[in-house]
Write a protein that holds these residues in place. Structure first.
Motif, PDB file in Angstrom:
ATOM      1  N   ALA A  73       8.796 -91.185 -34.061  1.00 49.76           N
ATOM      2  CA  ALA A  73       9.325 -90.505 -35.248  1.00 49.76           C
ATOM      3  C   ALA A  73       8.212 -89.812 -36.023  1.00 49.76           C
ATOM      4  N   ALA A  74       7.055 -90.460 -36.145  1.00 46.82           N
ATOM      5  CA  ALA A  74       5.917 -89.854 -36.847  1.00 46.82           C
ATOM      6  C   ALA A  74       5.439 -88.607 -36.113  1.00 46.82           C
ATOM      7  N   PHE A  75       5.392 -88.676 -34.817  1.00 45.57           N
ATOM      8  CA  PHE A  75       4.972 -87.519 -34.029  1.00 45.57           C
ATOM      9  C   PHE A  75       5.959 -86.365 -34.188  1.00 45.57           C
ATOM     10  N   LEU A  76       7.242 -86.678 -34.214  1.00 42.32           N
ATOM     11  CA  LEU A  76       8.263 -85.646 -34.405  1.00 42.32           C
ATOM     12  C   LEU A  76       8.088 -84.960 -35.756  1.00 42.32           C
ATOM     13  N   VAL A  77       7.984 -85.750 -36.816  1.00 40.93           N
ATOM     14  CA  VAL A  77       7.941 -85.192 -38.169  1.00 40.93           C
ATOM     15  C   VAL A  77       6.620 -84.457 -38.435  1.00 40.93           C
ATOM     16  N   ASN A  78       5.517 -85.060 -38.044  1.00 37.45           N
ATOM     17  CA  ASN A  78       4.208 -84.529 -38.423  1.00 37.45           C
ATOM     18  C   ASN A  78       3.688 -83.426 -37.514  1.00 37.45           C
ATOM     19  N   THR A  79       4.171 -83.389 -36.271  1.00 36.50           N
ATOM     20  CA  THR A  79       3.615 -82.441 -35.309  1.00 36.50           C
ATOM     21  C   THR A  79       4.671 -81.516 -34.714  1.00 36.50           C
ATOM     22  N   VAL A  80       5.724 -82.086 -34.159  1.00 39.10           N
ATOM     23  CA  VAL A  80       6.680 -81.265 -33.406  1.00 39.10           C
ATOM     24  C   VAL A  80       7.503 -80.370 -34.331  1.00 39.10           C
ATOM     25  N   VAL A  81       7.962 -80.896 -35.466  1.00 33.03           N
ATOM     26  CA  VAL A  81       8.737 -80.053 -36.390  1.00 33.03           C
ATOM     27  C   VAL A  81       7.914 -78.860 -36.872  1.00 33.03           C
ATOM     28  N   PRO A  82       6.644 -79.037 -37.292  1.00 31.25           N
ATOM     29  CA  PRO A  82       5.848 -77.843 -37.629  1.00 31.25           C
ATOM     30  C   PRO A  82       5.686 -76.879 -36.446  1.00 31.25           C
ATOM     31  N   TYR A  83       5.572 -77.418 -35.230  1.00 36.65           N
ATOM     32  CA  TYR A  83       5.504 -76.549 -34.060  1.00 36.65           C
ATOM     33  C   TYR A  83       6.753 -75.677 -33.947  1.00 36.65           C
ATOM     34  N   LEU A  84       7.920 -76.294 -34.213  1.00 37.71           N
ATOM     35  CA  LEU A  84       9.176 -75.555 -34.079  1.00 37.71           C
ATOM     36  C   LEU A  84       9.275 -74.419 -35.090  1.00 37.71           C
ATOM     37  N   LYS A  85       8.539 -74.520 -36.174  1.00 34.87           N
ATOM     38  CA  LYS A  85       8.565 -73.487 -37.216  1.00 34.87           C
ATOM     39  C   LYS A  85       7.465 -72.439 -37.048  1.00 34.87           C
ATOM     40  N   ALA A  86       6.542 -72.695 -36.134  1.00 33.82           N
ATOM     41  CA  ALA A  86       5.391 -71.802 -35.976  1.00 33.82           C
ATOM     42  C   ALA A  86       5.756 -70.588 -35.121  1.00 33.82           C
ATOM     43  N   ASP A  87       4.959 -69.549 -35.249  1.00 35.47           N
ATOM     44  CA  ASP A  87       5.150 -68.341 -34.457  1.00 35.47           C
ATOM     45  C   ASP A  87       4.803 -68.631 -33.004  1.00 35.47           C
ATOM     46  N   ALA A  88       5.634 -68.106 -32.086  1.00 34.64           N
ATOM     47  CA  ALA A  88       5.401 -68.345 -30.665  1.00 34.64           C
ATOM     48  C   ALA A  88       6.167 -67.313 -29.861  1.00 34.64           C
ATOM     49  N   PRO A  89       5.672 -66.963 -28.675  1.00 39.17           N
ATOM     50  CA  PRO A  89       6.455 -66.128 -27.768  1.00 39.17           C
ATOM     51  C   PRO A  89       7.773 -66.833 -27.420  1.00 39.17           C
ATOM     52  N   GLU A  90       8.797 -66.084 -27.106  1.00 36.88           N
ATOM     53  CA  GLU A  90      10.115 -66.665 -26.869  1.00 36.88           C
ATOM     54  C   GLU A  90      10.112 -67.748 -25.784  1.00 36.88           C
ATOM     55  N   PRO A  91       9.467 -67.556 -24.640  1.00 36.10           N
ATOM     56  CA  PRO A  91       9.453 -68.632 -23.640  1.00 36.10           C
ATOM     57  C   PRO A  91       8.799 -69.909 -24.159  1.00 36.10           C
ATOM     58  N   VAL A  92       7.730 -69.767 -24.941  1.00 38.07           N
ATOM     59  CA  VAL A  92       7.061 -70.940 -25.509  1.00 38.07           C
ATOM     60  C   VAL A  92       7.955 -71.608 -26.544  1.00 38.07           C
ATOM     61  N   ARG A  93       8.614 -70.799 -27.365  1.00 39.19           N
ATOM     62  CA  ARG A  93       9.509 -71.365 -28.386  1.00 39.19           C
ATOM     63  C   ARG A  93      10.620 -72.195 -27.737  1.00 39.19           C
ATOM     64  N   LYS A  94      11.225 -71.667 -26.675  1.00 37.79           N
ATOM     65  CA  LYS A  94      12.287 -72.411 -25.998  1.00 37.79           C
ATOM     66  C   LYS A  94      11.752 -73.662 -25.311  1.00 37.79           C
ATOM     67  N   ALA A  95      10.563 -73.560 -24.737  1.00 36.12           N
ATOM     68  CA  ALA A  95       9.965 -74.731 -24.094  1.00 36.12           C
ATOM     69  C   ALA A  95       9.670 -75.829 -25.114  1.00 36.12           C
ATOM     70  N   MET A  96       9.237 -75.429 -26.324  1.00 33.35           N
ATOM     71  CA  MET A  96       8.976 -76.422 -27.358  1.00 33.35           C
ATOM     72  C   MET A  96      10.273 -77.061 -27.837  1.00 33.35           C
ATOM     73  N   MET A  97      11.365 -76.276 -27.951  1.00 38.86           N
ATOM     74  CA  MET A  97      12.648 -76.859 -28.324  1.00 38.86           C
ATOM     75  C   MET A  97      13.128 -77.850 -27.266  1.00 38.86           C
ATOM     76  N   SER A  98      12.885 -77.540 -26.022  1.00 36.84           N
ATOM     77  CA  SER A  98      13.244 -78.462 -24.946  1.00 36.84           C
ATOM     78  C   SER A  98      12.444 -79.758 -25.051  1.00 36.84           C
ATOM     79  N   ALA A  99      11.137 -79.631 -25.287  1.00 35.29           N
ATOM     80  CA  ALA A  99      10.297 -80.823 -25.456  1.00 35.29           C
ATOM     81  C   ALA A  99      10.763 -81.645 -26.656  1.00 35.29           C
ATOM     82  N   ALA A 100      11.116 -80.966 -27.746  1.00 34.88           N
ATOM     83  CA  ALA A 100      11.604 -81.672 -28.937  1.00 34.88           C
ATOM     84  C   ALA A 100      12.927 -82.366 -28.658  1.00 34.88           C
TER      85      ALA A 100
END
Length: 340
Positions: A73-100
């Motif tokens: 849960a700490a990793f999700l809140v502190n790291t992954v959620v900010p990643y989901l809000k960061a700028d990224a190419p579309e393939p990277v953005r979708k890959a991060m959503m999949s990882a999340a």
């Protein structure tokens, strides 16, 4: 590396994170995203998120979810959620959503282990949303299957079967191992509803798919021979074949990784309960003795409940020396919060 960078994910995850490949190269970029500095994500961040999720899953397998879930849960809140809000190419953005999505699924899975059913449902719901947004059929059906497992554990057989069927439908291009993973749960849920024909057909599909499965199992959406044997045992038990269930559960434990302590406590406990159900007290005590050996290694609500059930089942047999000795061993190990 500066020890202060532990704040990126929290001290409890720091030792786990050090095992992630290229961690030293990624940590600075993690910190930049967390601080709101301009940062464009790439696949190294996705790979790191996947690797961290896999590490936490391994900890859950070994030691239970009570410690691992807060780290996830700490990793999700502190790291992954900010990643989901960061700028990224579309393939990277979708890959991060999949990882999340997989991370949320894992958090829900561990919440079930702790008996936090509401949290589990919320986590699974978020996992489904992320999987759908990422277009990840595998993550979507894995989560639906997890929700089916939760429903079975809660005694909601018809709902479990609907969810298991939906999971199988959601991944039409699945490979053999994934098909077995989904069909095994369909069989389990069908047996718990009394649908004998469907249960046997689905377990047959799982067996046939496993014969064709690729050699390497993945962390999520995976399946192996111990899991197949477990599902065979659950189907047989659900259809009234207790002795056949015992045989399959014994085979499952022989094949299972001995370091998967949480699963072994749960499934050996089921085996012992069924041995006692057919009157084999000595065999049940021998199996429960292995449970008591492993139990101190795990922090798990479901394992706590298994031990509480063991003590309740042994109580009528306390005049038998072997049962009395086992009961006393368990009494000394069990947390004070468990029923006496």
């Amino acid at each position: 590396m500066d020890p202060s960078r532990r704040s990126v994910i929290g001290a409890s995850l720091f030792a786990v994170a050090l095992a992630v490949p290229n961690w030293a190269d990624v940590v600075g970029r993690m910190e930049a995203v967390r601080m709101g500095q301009t940062q464009r994500l790439g696949m190294p961040e996705v790979d790191m998120a996947i690797a961290m999720t896999e590490r936490v899953s391994e900890l859950d397998d070994q030691f239970g979810g009570r410690h691992a879930r807060p780290m996830a849960a700490a990793f999700l809140v502190n790291t992954v959620v900010p990643y989901l809000k960061a700028d990224a190419p579309e393939p990277v953005r979708k890959a991060m959503m999949s990882a999340a999505s997989y991370l949320c699924y894992l958090i829900g899975y561990m919440a079930v282990d702790e008996g936090l059913q509401g949290l589990a449902r919320r986590s699974h719901s978020k996992a489904l949303q992320l999987a759908a947004a990422a277009g990840d059929d595998s993550a979507y059906c894995t989560t639906l299957r997890g929700m089916s497992v939760q429903a079975v554990d809660m005694g909601r057989g018809p709902l479990a079967l609907r969810l298991a069927d939906a999971a199988a439908t959601a991944s039409p291009k699945a490979g053999p191992r994934m098909r077995a993973f989904l069909a095994g749960q369909q069989a389990h849920a069908a047996a718990w509803t009394g649908d004998r024909g469907n249960a046997l057909a689905c377990i047959g599909k799982a067996e046939a798919a496993m014969e064709k499965a690729e050699s390497r199992a993945e962390t999520f959406g995976s399946y192996d021979l111990p899991s197949l044997a477990y599902h065979i045992g659950q189907v047989r038990y659900g259809l009234g074949d207790i002795r056949g269930s015992i045989e399959a559960m014994e085979q499952s434990d022989k094949l299972r990784d001995p370091t998967h302590h949480r699963s072994r406590v749960r499934y050996l406990s089921m085996l012992a309960e069924r041995q006692l159900e057919i009157g084999h007290l000595d065999a049940a005590c021998d199996t429960w003795g292995r449970v008591v050996d492993i139990y101190p290694l795990v922090q798990s609500g479901q394992c706590d409940q298994s031990v509480a059930t063991m003590r309740a089942r042994l109580r009528p047999h306390l005049k038998t020396p072997v049962a009395r000795a086992l009961y006393e061993r368990a009494r000394l190990l069990a947390p004070a919060s468990l029923p006496a």
